[in-house]
Design a protein around this motif. Structure first.
Motif, PDB file in Angstrom:
ATOM      1  N   GLY A 344       0.804  -1.212   0.000  1.00 42.17           N
ATOM      2  CA  GLY A 344       0.000   0.000   0.000  1.00 42.17           C
ATOM      3  C   GLY A 344       0.837   1.262   0.000  1.00 42.17           C
ATOM      4  O   GLY A 344       0.537   2.218  -0.709  1.00 42.17           O
ATOM      5  N   VAL A 345       1.902   1.263   0.799  1.00 35.31           N
ATOM      6  CA  VAL A 345       2.791   2.425   0.825  1.00 35.31           C
ATOM      7  C   VAL A 345       3.417   2.646  -0.553  1.00 35.31           C
ATOM      8  O   VAL A 345       3.469   3.768  -1.063  1.00 35.31           O
ATOM      9  N   ASN A 346       3.897   1.554  -1.151  1.00 38.94           N
ATOM     10  CA  ASN A 346       4.518   1.649  -2.465  1.00 38.94           C
ATOM     11  C   ASN A 346       3.523   2.141  -3.512  1.00 38.94           C
ATOM     12  O   ASN A 346       3.796   3.082  -4.269  1.00 38.94           O
ATOM     13  N   SER A 347       2.348   1.506  -3.558  1.00 39.16           N
ATOM     14  CA  SER A 347       1.339   1.882  -4.550  1.00 39.16           C
ATOM     15  C   SER A 347       0.793   3.282  -4.301  1.00 39.16           C
ATOM     16  O   SER A 347       0.555   4.045  -5.246  1.00 39.16           O
ATOM     17  N   ALA A 348       0.594   3.614  -3.021  1.00 42.83           N
ATOM     18  CA  ALA A 348       0.072   4.947  -2.701  1.00 42.83           C
ATOM     19  C   ALA A 348       1.054   6.023  -3.132  1.00 42.83           C
ATOM     20  O   ALA A 348       0.660   7.047  -3.703  1.00 42.83           O
ATOM     21  N   GLY A 349       2.318   5.780  -2.846  1.00 42.42           N
ATOM     22  CA  GLY A 349       3.322   6.743  -3.280  1.00 42.42           C
ATOM     23  C   GLY A 349       3.377   6.864  -4.789  1.00 42.42           C
ATOM     24  O   GLY A 349       3.490   7.969  -5.343  1.00 42.42           O
ATOM     25  N   LEU A 350       3.271   5.717  -5.471  1.00 40.43           N
ATOM     26  CA  LEU A 350       3.293   5.720  -6.933  1.00 40.43           C
ATOM     27  C   LEU A 350       2.151   6.561  -7.490  1.00 40.43           C
ATOM     28  O   LEU A 350       2.360   7.453  -8.329  1.00 40.43           O
ATOM     29  N   ILE A 351       0.941   6.297  -7.031  1.00 41.06           N
ATOM     30  CA  ILE A 351      -0.210   7.006  -7.574  1.00 41.06           C
ATOM     31  C   ILE A 351      -0.186   8.477  -7.159  1.00 41.06           C
ATOM     32  O   ILE A 351      -0.581   9.366  -7.919  1.00 41.06           O
ATOM     33  N   THR A 352       0.334   8.747  -5.956  1.00 42.44           N
ATOM     34  CA  THR A 352       0.417  10.135  -5.495  1.00 42.44           C
ATOM     35  C   THR A 352       1.391  10.943  -6.330  1.00 42.44           C
ATOM     36  O   THR A 352       1.086  12.077  -6.738  1.00 42.44           O
ATOM     37  N   VAL A 353       2.577  10.380  -6.612  1.00 41.12           N
ATOM     38  CA  VAL A 353       3.538  11.132  -7.426  1.00 41.12           C
ATOM     39  C   VAL A 353       3.013  11.296  -8.844  1.00 41.12           C
ATOM     40  O   VAL A 353       3.306  12.301  -9.511  1.00 41.12           O
ATOM     41  N   GLN A 354       2.218  10.326  -9.325  1.00 42.98           N
ATOM     42  CA  GLN A 354       1.595  10.517 -10.626  1.00 42.98           C
ATOM     43  C   GLN A 354       0.611  11.684 -10.587  1.00 42.98           C
ATOM     44  O   GLN A 354       0.560  12.492 -11.524  1.00 42.98           O
ATOM     45  N   GLY A 355      -0.153  11.767  -9.508  1.00 40.19           N
ATOM     46  CA  GLY A 355      -1.078  12.879  -9.369  1.00 40.19           C
ATOM     47  C   GLY A 355      -0.369  14.215  -9.272  1.00 40.19           C
ATOM     48  O   GLY A 355      -0.753  15.195  -9.921  1.00 40.19           O
ATOM     49  N   LEU A 356       0.693  14.262  -8.459  1.00 36.33           N
ATOM     50  CA  LEU A 356       1.461  15.500  -8.332  1.00 36.33           C
ATOM     51  C   LEU A 356       2.126  15.869  -9.650  1.00 36.33           C
ATOM     52  O   LEU A 356       2.185  17.052 -10.030  1.00 36.33           O
ATOM     53  N   GLY A 357       2.622  14.846 -10.351  1.00 35.65           N
ATOM     54  CA  GLY A 357       3.247  15.104 -11.644  1.00 35.65           C
ATOM     55  C   GLY A 357       2.251  15.653 -12.644  1.00 35.65           C
ATOM     56  O   GLY A 357       2.560  16.583 -13.407  1.00 35.65           O
ATOM     57  N   ALA A 358       1.033  15.110 -12.641  1.00 39.97           N
ATOM     58  CA  ALA A 358       0.001  15.600 -13.551  1.00 39.97           C
ATOM     59  C   ALA A 358      -0.382  17.037 -13.224  1.00 39.97           C
ATOM     60  O   ALA A 358      -0.532  17.877 -14.117  1.00 39.97           O
ATOM     61  N   ALA A 359      -0.540  17.333 -11.930  1.00 38.84           N
ATOM     62  CA  ALA A 359      -0.913  18.691 -11.525  1.00 38.84           C
ATOM     63  C   ALA A 359       0.195  19.686 -11.862  1.00 38.84           C
ATOM     64  O   ALA A 359      -0.066  20.781 -12.382  1.00 38.84           O
TER      65      ALA A 359
END
Length: 400
Positions: A344-359
């Motif tokens: 969960g930590v790994n996946s959450a970080g992955l999806i979060t950095v994707q979100g931050l990268g998109a923003a």
């Protein structure tokens, strides 16, 4: 060359059920992403708001992945997946109601995305129990091929479907896929008891234990950092709508541009899953992280549609090599009693950095052109991957 083929993996009934359920929901999610991107850009004409809305389909997984992932270590993992699917089906059904205000839509998308965290953590923790030995690596490669194929279908067909249907109809189809996914899991996956623990830690304590376990292990830290390069490599998807508008393309070509990276990943899944030995993949992890960013740098020269698609597909192919083996190495290294929390930590970080990268990409594209923003993201990803590659070499030499 691996000795286990895709057929041997599909012969495992539980994996077939999990694989089919995931395939359904991915198709619906990608269609929904295209619908949201087109809807927001048509309403506002703003690259920044388009990037922000796209980010909400990724970013809030930090909450779900970090704080809720441990549920998969405390409750039966199949039950966690089914509950998450049913809750997400209900949320998407509300989002699909025509006329929902943009701010309400964004809030609901954020909650929907957060629920993906515990689902994916439970799924990743369960897969090594369903597939043992070499079948696990091959199964992960097959998942990548089919998931990326589903993304390809969702993105490429999404523009055409949305041109024929309303965005609300596309979102309603996404809700149906969650319901079907839950049904497949209930009927096709055996219910296993929660992981036995001598002393079951408190909720926040368990969350901290997963983070500490990753932080204290150099190899796990490096694998997480490698995975999180996606924060840079998600930028072309986030900017597909304004990029397509800049070259005079319509909604159908937005889907085509979004589909290019998944198309390359399908090819990469076959190449790395069937033809490249695992020990070679382990050695190449860092180099592949660097190489995946280089095709994006060429967007600085404002390539046309055909070349843009080819460059995005090449980047996706190279990224697949480190994504599959990196995930397998990570999950094998983590003890089962902490597997869902760490996943969960790994996946959450992955999806979060994707979100931050998109923003961030949306904001930067207001200053630079979308093409130049993609080039900056590719260069940044390749540069960040250099110290990661060095750290992986050191961690690999040290061993577990």
């Amino acid at each position: 060359m691996t000795k286990v083929g895709f057929g041997a993996v599909l012969a495992v009934a539980e994996f077939r059920a999990m694989w089919s359920a995931e395939l359904l929901s991915i198709c619906g999610d990608q269609l929904a992403r295209v619908a949201l991107a087109v809807l927001v850009f048509q309403r506002t004409g703003s690259a920044a708001l388009t990037g922000l809305t796209y980010a909400l389909t990724y970013g809030p997984s930090l909450l779900g992945g970090v704080l809720l992932a441990g549920v998969g270590d405390r409750r039966p993992r199949r039950d966690v997946m089914v509950a998450a699917d049913l809750a997400r089906a209900a949320l998407v059904a509300v989002i699909a109601i025509p006329g929902v205000p943009l701010w309400v839509l964004c809030a609901l998308v954020a909650v929907l995305t957060a629920l993906g965290g515990p689902f994916k953590a439970a799924q990743q923790a369960l897969l090594p129990m369903v597939l043992e030995g070499e079948r696990y690596l091959v199964g992960m490669a097959l998942r990548n091929v089919t998931i990326q194929g589903a993304q390809l279908a969702g993105f490429a067909g999404g523009g055409a479907l949305i041109a024929a249907l309303t965005p609300s109809t596309a979102l309603a189809l996404d809700a149906v896929t969650f319901l079907l996914s839950a049904l497949l899991l209930v009927t096709g996956v055996r219910r296993r008891a929660a992981v036995a623990q001598a002393v079951r830690p408190a909720w926040l304590s368990a969350t901290g234990a997963g983070i500490r376990l990753i932080w204290r292990d150099p190899a796990l830290r490096t694998l997480v950092a490698l995975n999180w390069l996606a924060g840079c490599y998600i930028v072309p998807e986030a900017l597909a709508a304004p990029y397509a508008a800049g070259i005079g393309a319509g909604a159908t070509l937005v889907g085509l541009l979004m589909a290019a990276d998944p198309a390359g990943s399908v090819v990469g899944g076959v190449v790395f899953g069937k033809w490249v030995p695992e020990h070679v993949q382990v050695r190449l992890l860092g180099w592949l992280g660097i190489a995946a960013g280089l095709p994006l740098v060429l967007f600085a020269f404002r390539p046309g549609l055909v070349l843009s698609v080819l460059l995005l597909a090449t980047s996706g192919l190279l990224a697949t090599g480190y994504n599959i083996q990196g995930t397998v190495s990570f999950m094998r290294r983590v003890p089962d009693e902490h597997r869902a929390q760490c996943a969960g930590v790994n996946s959450a970080g992955l999806i979060t950095v994707q979100g931050l990268g998109a923003a961030a990409a949306g904001a930067l594209a207001e200053v630079l052109s979308p093409a130049h923003t993609i080039a900056v993201a590719g260069a940044a990803g390749a540069a960040v991957a250099v110290p990661i590659a060095r750290a992986w070499r050191r961690a690999g030499l040290e061993g577990p």
